[in-house]
Design a protein around this motif. Structure first.
Motif, mmCIF file in Angstrom:
data_model
loop_
_atom_site.group_PDB
_atom_site.id
_atom_site.type_symbol
_atom_site.label_atom_id
_atom_site.label_comp_id
_atom_site.label_asym_id
_atom_site.label_seq_id
_atom_site.Cartn_x
_atom_site.Cartn_y
_atom_site.Cartn_z
ATOM 1 N N MET A 1 0.818 -1.200 0.000
ATOM 2 C CA MET A 1 0.000 0.000 0.000
ATOM 3 C C MET A 1 0.857 1.259 0.000
ATOM 4 O O MET A 1 0.379 2.319 -0.221
ATOM 5 C CB MET A 1 -0.907 -0.077 1.237
ATOM 6 N N LYS A 4 0.624 4.482 -2.532
ATOM 7 C CA LYS A 4 -0.359 4.186 -3.569
ATOM 8 C C LYS A 4 -1.132 5.465 -3.903
ATOM 9 O O LYS A 4 -1.559 6.195 -3.015
ATOM 10 C CB LYS A 4 -1.318 3.110 -3.067
ATOM 11 N N TYR A 89 -9.532 0.922 -0.694
ATOM 12 C CA TYR A 89 -8.236 1.225 -1.313
ATOM 13 C C TYR A 89 -7.075 0.905 -0.378
ATOM 14 O O TYR A 89 -5.931 1.263 -0.653
ATOM 15 C CB TYR A 89 -8.170 2.696 -1.723
#
Length: 120
Positions: A1, A4, A89
């Motif tokens: 992550m 990102k 996300y």
């Protein structure tokens, strides 16, 4: 992550800028403690993400911090949807009330440090 890129609505840039200029007292208090890589990571204020703006966000570890004032008292469903959309996300959320930041800052900072350590 890590780092990102989260898409966002470009129309939110001006609103985010206005929110940075007109921060609430709890946001100012917390910002003074987390800016300049105070926890070894860099936080940004009023960050547009998707169709929302989060109070503080660290791109390096995907950590969002929200300070909830009285305007959030009646927006539980909206806040839950917003958080869920962003968590999809891979964003991790920490949520504190205005009162917690003003009256129990030490515990707030400990919680943030634990989350940062865990996500690093």
């Amino acid at each position: 992550m890590r780092n990102k890129i989260i898409p966002y609505n470009p129309e939110l840039k001006d609103l985010a800028r206005q929110l940075r200029k007109n921060s609430t007292l709890p946001e100012v208090i917390l910002w003074q403690k987390i800016k300049k890589r105070a926890f070894g990571v860099q936080f940004h204020r009023q960050v547009p993400m998707l169709k929302y703006i989060v109070d503080f966000f660290c791109h390096e570890i995907g950590l969002a911090i929200e300070i909830d004032g009285s305007s959030h008292d009646y927006s539980f469903l909206y806040d839950a949807k917003r958080q869920g959309d962003l968590e999809a996300y891979g964003i991790r959320f920490l949520r504190f009330s205005n009162s917690e930041v003003k009256n129990n800052l030490f515990s707030v900072l400990l919680t943030i440090q634990e989350a940062v350590d865990e996500l690093k």
